[in-house]
Scaffold this active site. Structure first.
Site, PDB file in Angstrom:
ATOM      1  N   HIS A  47       6.410  19.875 -18.606  1.00 20.02           N
ATOM      2  CA  HIS A  47       6.924  19.114 -17.469  1.00 20.02           C
ATOM      3  C   HIS A  47       6.152  17.804 -17.395  1.00 20.02           C
ATOM      4  O   HIS A  47       5.003  17.712 -17.835  1.00 20.02           O
ATOM      5  CB  HIS A  47       6.704  19.883 -16.164  1.00 20.02           C
ATOM      6  CG  HIS A  47       7.580  21.069 -15.997  1.00 20.02           C
ATOM      7  ND1 HIS A  47       7.767  21.685 -14.781  1.00 20.02           N
ATOM      8  CD2 HIS A  47       8.337  21.779 -16.886  1.00 20.02           C
ATOM      9  CE1 HIS A  47       8.589  22.698 -14.914  1.00 20.02           C
ATOM     10  NE2 HIS A  47       8.944  22.782 -16.183  1.00 20.02           N
ATOM     11  N   GLU A  49       4.633  16.368 -14.993  1.00 18.94           N
ATOM     12  CA  GLU A  49       3.355  16.502 -14.297  1.00 18.94           C
ATOM     13  C   GLU A  49       2.277  17.115 -15.206  1.00 18.94           C
ATOM     14  O   GLU A  49       1.126  16.656 -15.213  1.00 18.94           O
ATOM     15  CB  GLU A  49       3.477  17.392 -13.050  1.00 18.94           C
ATOM     16  CG  GLU A  49       4.474  16.887 -12.034  1.00 18.94           C
ATOM     17  CD  GLU A  49       5.844  17.546 -12.144  1.00 18.94           C
ATOM     18  OE1 GLU A  49       6.425  17.859 -11.102  1.00 18.94           O
ATOM     19  OE2 GLU A  49       6.327  17.729 -13.284  1.00 18.94           O
TER      20      GLU A  49
END
Length: 143
Positions: A47, A49
């Site tokens: 992801h 993040e």
């Protein structure tokens, strides 16, 4: 947040779910930027993040990202929220909510839970319409 949206646009062009993230220091200087790469890397944890936290730790030479702000186009999921807490990010600013998987206000409030060893300041809804429009268009084309 505009830089995070640019990253999400790159993800869109690469056929990835269009989520972008940017990590900055307390002076607002860019540390790292990333976008979703799960398909390209065949990695369930790739992801935006997670990638930006890992890169930020590498650049700063420390797993503790104290004093940093993470800008992300979509509300973090449970996995990313755990990594954000464990890396001691000070603040998260996100664009659109994720009613099916977001844990920074939608399903849960993990980042601000006082029972955990670290709490993160959260600001939501920043450029939400722009961030959401990329996601809506991506999934519209998939159907």
């Amino acid at each position: 947040m505009r830089l995070a949206i640019e990253e999400a646009g790159l993800a869109f062009l690469e056929g990835e779910v269009p989520v972008g993230a940017v990590l900055v220091n307390c002076s607002g200087e860019l540390i790292a930027k990333a976008h979703n790469r799960r398909e390209a890397l065949k990695d369930p944890i790739a992801h935006a993040e997670m990638i930006v936290l890992k890169e930020g730790s590498r650049i700063l030479g420390n797993w503790r990202l104290t004093g940093t702000t993470l800008y992300v186009t979509k509300e973090p999921c449970l996995m990313c929220a755990g990594a954000i807490i464990n890396s001691r990010v000070e603040r998260v600013v996100y664009g659109c909510a994720d009613p099916k998987g977001g844990v920074a206000g939608s399903l849960y409030n993990v980042l601000t839970d006082r029972r955990l060893n670290h709490q993160v300041k959260v600001t939501s809804g920043v450029l939400a319409e722009e961030a959401a429009s990329l996601l809506v268009e991506f999934f519209r084309r998939r159907r």
